[in-house]
Design an enzyme around this catalytic site. Sequence first.
Site, PDB file in Angstrom:
ATOM      1  CG  ASP A   1      -5.628   7.909   4.572  1.00  8.51           C
ATOM      2  OD1 ASP A   1      -6.688   8.395   3.801  1.00  8.51           O
ATOM      3  OD2 ASP A   1      -5.753   6.913   5.213  1.00  8.51           O
TER       4      ASP A   1
ATOM      5  NE  ARG B   1     -10.718  -1.306   3.880  1.00 10.94           N
ATOM      6  CZ  ARG B   1     -11.377  -1.257   5.235  1.00 10.94           C
ATOM      7  NH1 ARG B   1     -12.215  -2.136   5.389  1.00 10.94           N
ATOM      8  NH2 ARG B   1     -10.718  -0.990   6.292  1.00 10.94           N
TER       9      ARG B   1
ATOM     10  CE  LYS C   1      -3.388   2.918   2.958  1.00  9.40           C
ATOM     11  NZ  LYS C   1      -4.115   2.745   4.340  1.00  9.40           N
TER      12      LYS C   1
ATOM     13  CG  ASP D   1      -1.967   5.258   4.823  1.00  6.67           C
ATOM     14  OD1 ASP D   1      -1.653   4.210   5.671  1.00  6.67           O
ATOM     15  OD2 ASP D   1      -3.033   5.865   4.465  1.00  6.67           O
TER      16      ASP D   1
ATOM     17  CG  ASP E   1      -9.938   7.479   6.548  1.00 12.17           C
ATOM     18  OD1 ASP E   1      -8.956   7.430   5.829  1.00 12.17           O
ATOM     19  OD2 ASP E   1     -10.011   7.735   7.829  1.00 12.17           O
TER      20      ASP E   1
ATOM     21  CD  GLU F   1      -6.912   5.329   2.315  1.00 11.29           C
ATOM     22  OE1 GLU F   1      -7.578   5.160   3.011  1.00 11.29           O
ATOM     23  OE2 GLU F   1      -5.538   5.072   2.697  1.00 11.29           O
TER      24      GLU F   1
ATOM     25  CE  LYS G   1      -6.765   8.742   7.799  1.00 11.36           C
ATOM     26  NZ  LYS G   1      -7.219   7.821   8.616  1.00 11.36           N
TER      27      LYS G   1
HETATM   28  N1  BES Z   1      -4.120   4.589   6.834  1.00 12.95           N
HETATM   29  C1  BES Z   1      -5.462   4.426   7.687  1.00 12.95           C
HETATM   30  C2  BES Z   1      -4.820   3.462   8.600  1.00 12.95           C
HETATM   31  C3  BES Z   1      -3.848   3.911   9.775  1.00 12.95           C
HETATM   32  C4  BES Z   1      -4.334   4.184  10.927  1.00 12.95           C
HETATM   33  C5  BES Z   1      -2.744   3.798   9.407  1.00 12.95           C
HETATM   34  C6  BES Z   1      -3.495   4.694  11.916  1.00 12.95           C
HETATM   35  C7  BES Z   1      -1.741   4.169  10.394  1.00 12.95           C
HETATM   36  C8  BES Z   1      -2.099   4.595  11.768  1.00 12.95           C
HETATM   37  C9  BES Z   1      -6.426   3.851   6.911  1.00 12.95           C
HETATM   38  O1  BES Z   1      -6.694   3.945   5.601  1.00 12.95           O
HETATM   39  C10 BES Z   1      -7.813   4.334   7.475  1.00 12.95           C
HETATM   40  O2  BES Z   1      -7.903   5.310   7.728  1.00 12.95           O
HETATM   41  N2  BES Z   1      -8.580   3.305   8.056  1.00 12.95           N
HETATM   42  C11 BES Z   1      -9.703   3.422   8.686  1.00 12.95           C
HETATM   43  C12 BES Z   1     -10.575   2.528   8.291  1.00 12.95           C
HETATM   44  C13 BES Z   1     -12.168   2.592   8.701  1.00 12.95           C
HETATM   45  C14 BES Z   1     -12.535   3.836   7.780  1.00 12.95           C
HETATM   46  C15 BES Z   1     -12.836   1.402   8.356  1.00 12.95           C
HETATM   47  C16 BES Z   1      -9.492   3.282  10.159  1.00 12.95           C
HETATM   48  O3  BES Z   1      -8.799   2.475  10.621  1.00 12.95           O
HETATM   49  O4  BES Z   1     -10.095   4.014  11.007  1.00 12.95           O
HETATM   50 ZN    ZN Z   2      -4.811   4.929   4.613  1.00 14.02          ZN
HETATM   51 ZN    ZN Z   3      -7.807   5.935   5.230  1.00 19.05          ZN
END
Ligand code: BES
Ligand code: ZN
Ligand code: ZN
Length: 499
Positions: free
Chosen positions: A269, A350, A264, A287, A346, A348, A276
């Site tokens: 992000d 996946r 990834k 990210d 968010d 994204e 966010k």
């Molecule tokens: N890049 C984030 C995940 C992340 C969180 C990476 C903390 C590093 C540190 C990912 O894209 C994301 O935002 N995931 C969301 C998914 C949710 C919307 C289902 C999350 O984990 O809140």
């Molecule tokens: Zn992300």
């Molecule tokens: Zn995200």
Amino acid sequence: MFTISFGSAFSRTQNKTSSAIAVVVADDKRLPDTKQLGVHAKFLSRALANANFTGKKGEVLTLVNPQGNPNYYLIAGMGAVKDINALRLEETGGSIAAAALAAKIAQLDIVAALAKGVKLDAAQAGAHLAFGAKLRGYRFDKYRTKIKPEDKPKLKSVVIIAAAADKARKIYAPLDGLAESVFFARDLVTEPPNVLYPESYAAECRKLAKLGVKVEVLGITAMKKLGMGSLLGVGQGSVKESQMVVMQWYGGKKGAKPVGLIGKGVCFDTGGISIKPSNGMEDMKYDMAGSAAVVGTMRALAARKAKVNVIGVIGLVENMPDGNAQRPSDVVISMSGQTIEVLNTDAEGRLVLADCLWYAQSRFKPQCMVDLATLTGAIVVALGSARAGVMSNNDKLSETLSAAGERTQERVWRLPLGPEYDELINCDIADMQNVGYAREAGSITAAQFLQRFVNDVPWAHLDIAGVAWADKPNALTPKGAVGWGVRLLTDWVEHEYAK
Ligand code: BES
Ligand code: ZN
Ligand code: ZN
């Protein structure tokens, strides 16, 4: 950063710079059995007898030598004799480097000799001490134009003193390539997102061609043709053009199916329209750490001409809110033909990986695939920063990755997959939705989503959101970008697949 060299005699010549001699001892506090210590042995044994020092792993005693030359002695603990192996020597080398940096030592000689009874020869010990010192000495000062002279690192040279210096130097050579590859990954992760965006990142990847890696870059025209609507949807709100970088290292048997590494690479992000909170958003420059681990591993394998076939596929995008950004409830068509309702922009990573995984398996027919991604906050809640999560459709793959994790101390912990989780991403208007309805099992539902794009290829997913960035230093990493995964994957590929 400092130079590392190998010799059989102490390197201190004059007393103008601050110098040190370091020795390593187990928790029995027995000094190494070597003539090289010479006149210093008496001082060190007296210090060991009197100082408050137990020899446990990570402990370093810094002694001022009132007579000067050397100005300091460092005595580093390695823990119990039975636990001393290559990795423990690396951690000890890292601790010595950290202590030398803190004491503002300029010239450091590390005596690579072990007390009797330790089952590791001096040449091995020397090479791994050096590797650990190098990893711990990493810095990223590119954008600091005003470091005060007193804050500049003083350490200029580390000399590993070993009876068999030539042999140690030889063992060290491939480790140096590995350290450089970890640094390459750390640099990519540390670079700010205005400097490292999909196209400039792809340009960095092209540098691997010098080492014999075949590097191809797909832009949006090529990806549109291939039908990568899932990846492209994520990048469509950004003024930076999305890229996919495809790397091939075919050093193994002709015709042998490659191992696939997928990463990834979300260069930043923001969350997109599902934006966010601003507090902590700056973390999202890392990210892309999963992709950096893939690039670093490809570099390491090529640098040591590993006899193995490996491909790396990374999806590089920037996730931005914009008039043209995708909306929550948009439906996109992935390269696999499966449709996805994007309920949360968010989630994204996946979406990016879906097209990378499908592309990798359909073009290269890999014998297995491992993807790495800072995919979910939920994995940070579950495992913290000590271990990455692994989710897999194949027990052997998961077990070999766990074993490599123990060997390198880039450790993983398995979480389950199954139909009861998979059904949480079923959707009313498309083949799947990109998030579950509730927040439960967030890391697993993300992996279930990915599994729908691996087409039964043996596959493991490493969720590295908690381990990619270190808030405090450890033995082998200063705080900041860890370069997590480069040592793990290089070890795993060589151990399981190189002939
Ligand atoms: N890049 C984030 C995940 C992340 C969180 C990476 C903390 C590093 C540190 C990912 O894209 C994301 O935002 N995931 C969301 C998914 C949710 C919307 C289902 C999350 O984990 O809140
Ligand atoms: Zn992300
Ligand atoms: Zn995200």
